[in-house]
Every structure is written in C-alpha cells, then in structure tokens.
Design a protein around this motif. Structure first.
Motif, mmCIF file in Angstrom:
data_model
loop_
_atom_site.group_PDB
_atom_site.id
_atom_site.type_symbol
_atom_site.label_atom_id
_atom_site.label_comp_id
_atom_site.label_asym_id
_atom_site.label_seq_id
_atom_site.Cartn_x
_atom_site.Cartn_y
_atom_site.Cartn_z
ATOM 1 N N UNK A 71 19.022 -20.041 20.872
ATOM 2 C CA UNK A 71 19.958 -20.577 19.884
ATOM 3 C C UNK A 71 19.454 -20.386 18.453
ATOM 4 N N UNK A 72 20.304 -19.829 17.616
ATOM 5 C CA UNK A 72 19.944 -19.664 16.207
ATOM 6 C C UNK A 72 20.149 -20.962 15.440
ATOM 7 N N UNK A 73 21.236 -21.666 15.722
ATOM 8 C CA UNK A 73 21.503 -22.940 15.054
ATOM 9 C C UNK A 73 21.336 -24.060 16.072
ATOM 10 N N UNK A 74 20.068 -24.429 16.305
ATOM 11 C CA UNK A 74 19.769 -25.386 17.367
ATOM 12 C C UNK A 74 20.325 -26.767 17.061
ATOM 13 N N UNK A 75 20.397 -27.160 15.791
ATOM 14 C CA UNK A 75 20.898 -28.495 15.446
ATOM 15 C C UNK A 75 22.379 -28.633 15.783
ATOM 16 N N UNK A 76 23.142 -27.588 15.521
ATOM 17 C CA UNK A 76 24.565 -27.626 15.852
ATOM 18 C C UNK A 76 24.757 -27.652 17.375
ATOM 19 N N UNK A 77 23.919 -26.888 18.067
ATOM 20 C CA UNK A 77 23.987 -26.898 19.529
ATOM 21 C C UNK A 77 23.682 -28.289 20.063
ATOM 22 N N UNK A 78 22.642 -28.926 19.510
ATOM 23 C CA UNK A 78 22.296 -30.296 19.906
ATOM 24 C C UNK A 78 23.488 -31.233 19.716
ATOM 25 N N UNK A 79 24.116 -31.160 18.556
ATOM 26 C CA UNK A 79 25.205 -32.075 18.226
ATOM 27 C C UNK A 79 26.365 -31.926 19.215
ATOM 28 N N UNK A 80 26.776 -30.683 19.430
ATOM 29 C CA UNK A 80 27.892 -30.428 20.348
ATOM 30 C C UNK A 80 27.533 -30.861 21.765
ATOM 31 N N UNK A 81 26.326 -30.527 22.207
ATOM 32 C CA UNK A 81 25.898 -30.818 23.578
ATOM 33 C C UNK A 81 25.800 -32.315 23.821
ATOM 34 N N UNK A 82 25.250 -33.041 22.863
ATOM 35 C CA UNK A 82 25.128 -34.500 23.034
ATOM 36 C C UNK A 82 26.503 -35.139 23.163
ATOM 37 N N UNK A 83 27.449 -34.709 22.342
ATOM 38 C CA UNK A 83 28.813 -35.239 22.450
ATOM 39 C C UNK A 83 29.398 -34.953 23.839
ATOM 40 N N UNK A 84 29.172 -33.734 24.327
ATOM 41 C CA UNK A 84 29.702 -33.371 25.644
ATOM 42 C C UNK A 84 29.057 -34.197 26.761
#
Length: 664
Positions: A112-125
């Motif tokens: 992942x290049x933008x790990x923070x955005x991935x974290x945010x989306x994944x946590x919501x899911x």
C-alpha cells in the motif's frame, strides 16, 4: 407461586430455602425485576450459530482455516453488508484479512502506498462487519468477547447508530487517533479476531481429533483456547486418552499409528515424549531386518531420508509386536470382552512362517519374530518390559498431553444432546433387527444397551483416568478404554474386529475384512432413528442425529444425509488419507437461526496460499432445513434454562411481596 400463611409442607420449606439462597444474588425487588426483564429480552434474540466438525485427524491447517472462516460464515456476513458495494476481489481481500490479520498486514505494509487511507477504510469496514456479526447477541455478551486493550473503543464504534450524525466527528476522530498513534495494526488484529469469535457461538467436534495428520497437538491447543466447545469422543481420541491414563496397550497403539504414518513428530515435538529408547531397541533387535512390511505411509507431504524410513520401519515393527502382546494380556484377563478371535500370536507356526485362521493356512509376509517365545507368545521379554516402562513414564509425565486429555474429559463425553440434536461419533450397537444390543460390562455380568450402555461406558472411562485409590477399578477402566478403540461392541469403533495383524502379515485381502455393526445398514431408516430419539429422550419429529467416523464417499454418489434428513454423517475427509476415497476435504454443519446448512469443502492447499493468493477453501453450501419462523433463544436448550430462571425469579418476587423473604 402463591403462599398462604399456613404453608408448612416440606416442599414449601425446601422452596423457601432455595429462594433465600437466590435472594443473596438478587437482594431486592428491583434487582430481581431487572433480571427478569433482561432474561425475557434475551429469549427473543435469534439463536446463536452452532458449528459442527468431525474427524479432523491432526489436519491442523485445514481445521484452523475452517475455524477462522466459520465454514464460509464470515464471507456471508461480509456479503450481507457489502455485497452491493464491494467487488468480489475486495470481499476476498477483506475476508482474508479477517482470517489472517497478522500475516496479511505484513503484506499490506509492503504493497500500500497510502497506508493511512487504507487503515481508515478498512477499520470502518471491520466495524460494520463486526456489528453484523454481533447483532444477535446482548451488549453484555459482546462486551465479554471484546479484547480488553480496545474494549471501550470497539464498543463505542460498534454501537454507533444512524441517528448519531452529530457524533460523526467523534467517531472519525477515534479512528484517526488510532492511526496517528500507530495502533492501527493492533486494532485491526483485535477487530478481526472479534469477528471470528462472534460468527460462531458454539463449536461441536464429533470425534477423532488425533492420528494420521501432523498436528493433533496444535488442533487440541486451538480447541482448549476456544470460547465455547464440546467434544464427542472418537475412537482415535479415546486411544490417546487411554495412553495418557497409562494403558500400556493404548500407548503402544498410539506410537504404532504415528510410526505407520511417519508422524512421530506429534509424539516427540508436540508432546515432548522421548521415543529414543524405542529407536535404540528397534535398531538392536531388527538390525538385520529391513521390516519392509512396516514401511511408513507418506500421506502428508512428509519428506524422509532413506535412513529415516528404515529406522521408522524398524520402530514400527518393534512397537507393533509389543502392541499385539499387550492386547493379548487384556483379552485374556477380560474374557467377557469376547475377543479371543484376536489372539493370533499363538496361532502362528514359527518354524514354517504360517498362520492358521478359521481352518485355513496362510503364509506370512514377514516371518522374523526375534522377540516372541513360541511357548509363551504374549510375554514381553526383559528389554520390552524395560522399554514399555520408559514409554509409559513419558506419557504419564507429558504435561501438555495431560492438559489436553483433561480438557477432553472436562469438555467431552460419549454423546451429547443439544438443541434437539443427538451427537455421537460412531454408532449405537444394534442387532440385525435394529434392536439395541445388550453388552456385558464388568465381572458381574450385568448387561447394558442403548443410552444406558453409553452412560456406563463414560463412567468407567473416567474411572480409568481419574481413579487413584482403587487400582483394580483404574485397571478395568483403562482396559475398557482400550476396548472402545477396537472392541466388537464399541460404539466408537462399530466393527466386529480390527484386522491390524492381518493387514501387516497376510497378503490375502479376504482376511482384512472388518464387518460393520448392523447400525450402518439401518442408518437410512427413519424408523431406527425414531427408536434412537425415543431412547435418548428427544422429539423424533424435530431432532437429528449427527455422526462422524465413516467417511462419506461423495465421488461415488454417497450422500451424508440419511433417513430423510434425520441422520447426517459429517465425516467427509478432513484427513488427506481419506480424500482420495471421499473426493472432497470434509463436511461441516452450520445450525443458525434460519436452519441447517451442510457445507462441503474442497481440499485446502496451505495457509501460505490462503494468505498470499487470498485463496479461500472452495465450499458448497446446501440448505438442509429452513425454519418457517426464525429460531429464537427461547427455542433452544439454553432458552429452556432461562425460562426456568425467570420462573424462579418470579417466585422470589412473590416471596418478597408476600413477606416470606425480606429485601436486603
């Protein structure tokens, strides 16, 4: 409950004594009323999901994966939430993350290049999926399942309602802070394990955890840490239980089976049992014998050098001969076991290498018996006695084995009645006409059949392990435990004999035949199932029998569903050794509030492939029964207990209001 002032019967006094004890837990009208309201509400929740597995046979990777994915239950939850908004690949990725969060996060960090955005989306899911998984439980039950480290945060996020738009920034800030302080990995791992925990309310294992596969100890360790589990003992489990109790015949058989499948690591590395004395004895005794008939079966991608195979073959033969001798001793001291036909060492002609069985003479494949005295073939020689003493000491002093076997006793049984399902591993011994077979147990000659036979067997097996003061009772219990492994009327074995000797020493397959109990011919009979339900006190109209033990040959058209859906056999070949026969890699059964689902699984490649390629086990789900009305907690065994608790609390309220008991 309406008391009058002159109530003075013993029944009244007993009830009052009980209510006074109950009042210590609920000391006021308010506290008792609150509990009634709480229990009444729980009764109306959907019933929890039950997960049934059997015949795992040490296949730890397949077992752990099926446990992690809940036989497809997690993916179903994801699709219920995101089926219209996420692609199939995104659903697959999210499911793999939930199954293997630690390993998957390592890969994500590299990709992942933008790990923070991935974290945010994944946590919501993950929050949405966890909410879906938790909806059928009370907040109290979910709270108890929460990981302590993140309990408050998860509870806040999970119970965020659609009407709380004004608090959206509050929830957003929680997630942002988790990411900012570099706790996102730990939070995702905690959420994933919570979802795994919530999708299955109770796990049932219908026997045979041990033998064949390479990781029975890993399976047992996983089970001992599971939140809610019961086990119905299988013949392979009972064998290990007997070995842990100190039964020498069971110890020898356990080692023989591990040698047969080149799986001695389970004994040595898994349970820390020293088998070096066996290796030394075998090398000395069979130094000039290649023991070809005892070459191990390599069924689990096990790679052994030629020297290792030769050593295991010698060990395999050495322990097999010891096993036959020790079994002979039990058969002779327990004539009511009716197993004289298994006394074979005295039927061998040691001069010409033949054996006479049922009036027919067979040439033996292997004629080298250096440790057998033809005049007294069942007597261990001095070296064998010393060896078995050392092995017995190792089994008795294996802390891990004893821990696992104690768990089998505390969470296991010969059978289980649960939510209108009757679970037992093998069969109920019956006669040809379907009547329950009467079997003699003990020197008294008393006979048991049906449910009473199961109940008596369980008592004696427990005595064989736990009895300390009465050595004769302990010895009998251990002998009976061995009998359950191999005896002609064992409900865990279900055959007239175990032809182990013949398979090693006689080439004629006619001698290898093991005749099944008539139960297996009659198990497609609704009439027989009805008789069994009535024997065990279950409603024939609403109940099911769930078995394992006999692999269902799916590729030959066999069905796991018998007796018009009244009996279900869920041994579909978890063990790789059976997959060429079954054509699949196991059945599992799901019983949720909507009904019964039978899931058949294709072979599991490996954990590594599951993580790296996001390749789940391909499973096919069949709806066996669909409830007209969704089942609630009130329709379950737990619900029945809650209804009784409510009645008791209502009696306590009546006693408070009538003045028989004072509020505290």
């Amino acid at each position: 409950m309406n008391y009058s002032i002159d109530d003075s019967t013993k029944e009244f006094e007993d009830e009052l004594r009980y209510l006074k004890l109950l009042s210590k837990q609920f000391p006021t009208i308010a506290s008792a009323s609150t509990e009634i309201i709480n229990l009444q509400a729980i009764l109306n929740l959907p019933k929890g999901t039950e997960h049934f597995l059997s015949d795992i046979h040490g296949e730890c990777e397949s077992f752990k994966h099926v446990l992690k994915n809940g036989s497809g239950n997690i993916k179903r939850k994801i699709k219920e939430v995101y089926g219209d908004t996420l692609s199939e690949n995104e659903i697959k990725s999210l499911a793999t993350l939930i199954y293997y969060p630690e390993q998957k996060l390592e890969i994500i960090h590299k990709q992942e290049e933008n790990i923070e955005e991935w974290f945010r989306i994944t946590i919501y899911r993950l929050i949405e999926v966890s909410r879906k998984a938790a909806f059928k439980y009370t907040r109290m039950k979910v709270r108890k399942a929460l990981p302590k480290e993140f309990a408050y945060i998860i509870e806040e996020l999970m119970h965020r309602g659609p009407e709380e738009i004004d608090k959206e920034e509050y929830y957003s800030e929680i997630i942002k802070t988790i990411i900012k302080i570099e706790r996102a990995d730990e939070f995702i791992i905690a959420m994933s394990k919570l979802i795994q925990r919530l999708v299955i309310d109770r796990l049932h294992i219908v026997g045979d955890i041990f033998d064949r596969g390479p990781g029975a100890d890993i399976v047992m360790e996983t089970i001992t840490n599971y939140h809610s589990v019961d086990i119905q003992w299988g013949n392979h489990d009972i064998l290990w239980m007997g070995a842990a109790a100190g039964s020498e015949a069971c110890i020898a058989t356990v080692i023989r089976i591990c040698a047969r499948y080149a799986n001695l690591d389970t004994i040595e590395d898994g349970y820390g049992i020293n088998i070096l004395p066996l290796a030394t004895f075998a090398l000395e005794t069979y130094s000039n014998d290649d023991c070809v008939a005892f070459k191990p079966k390599m069924e689990n991608d096990i790679i052994c050098s030629e020297n290792d195979i030769k050593l295991i073959s010698k060990m395999h033969k050495a322990i097999s001969i010891i096993q036959f001798k020790l079994e002979g001793k039990i058969i002779k001291r327990r004539p009511h076991f009716c197993m004289d036909d298994r006394l074979l060492l005295n039927k061998i002609n040691y001069e010409d290498g033949t054996i006479n069985l049922d009036g027919k003479t067979y040439e033996l494949i292997d004629k080298n018996f250096p440790t057998i005295n033809p005049q007294n073939p069942y007597e261990l020689n001095n070296e064998e006695k010393e060896l078995i003493d050392k092995l017995k000491s190792s089994f008795l002093n294996s802390e891990k084995l004893q821990k696992h076997v104690r768990f089998l006793f505390s969470n296991g049984s010969m059978y289980l009645k649960f939510n209108s399902n009757l679970l037992y591993h093998g069969c109920i011994p019956v006669n040809e006409d379907g009547s329950f077979k009467k079997v003699k147990i003990g020197s008294s000659g008393k006979s048991y059949s049906g449910k009473s036979y199961f109940d008596r067997l369980e008592i004696l097996v427990r005595e064989g392990y736990f009895h300390k003061s009465n050595l004769e009772a302990k010895l009998y219990g251990m002998d009976l435990t061995w009998y359950l492994w191999t005896g002609p009327d064992s409900p865990l074995f279900g055959k007239d004999k175990m032809t182990t000797f013949e398979r090693y020493f006689i080439d004629d397959k006619e001698t290898h035949v093991e005749k099944k109990n008539p139960y297996f011919k009659l198990e497609d009979s609704e009439k027989m199932c009805k008789i069994i339900f009535e024997e065990f006190g279950l409603n024939p109209d609403t109940s099911h029998i769930i078995n394992g033990h006999v692999p269902v040959k799916s590729k030959k058209g066999e069905s796991p569903i018998r007796a018009n859906g009244k009996l279900i056999v869920i041994d579909g070949g978890f063990s790789r050794a059976y997959q060429s026969t079954t054509g699949i890699a196991g059945y599992t059964l799901i019983y949720n509030s909507y009904g019964l689902l039978l899931v058949s699984h294709d072979p599991f490649e490996s954990t590594q492939v599951a993580i790296e390629e996001e390749k789940d086990i391909h499973s096919t789900t069949m709806v066996l029964e669909k409830e007209v009305e969704r089942k609630r907690v009130r329709d379950t065994d737990d619900g029945e207990k809650l209804i009784h608790q409510i009645k008791d609390l209502e009696m306590l309220l009546d006693a408070y209001r009538s003045g028989f008991i004072k509020e505290q």
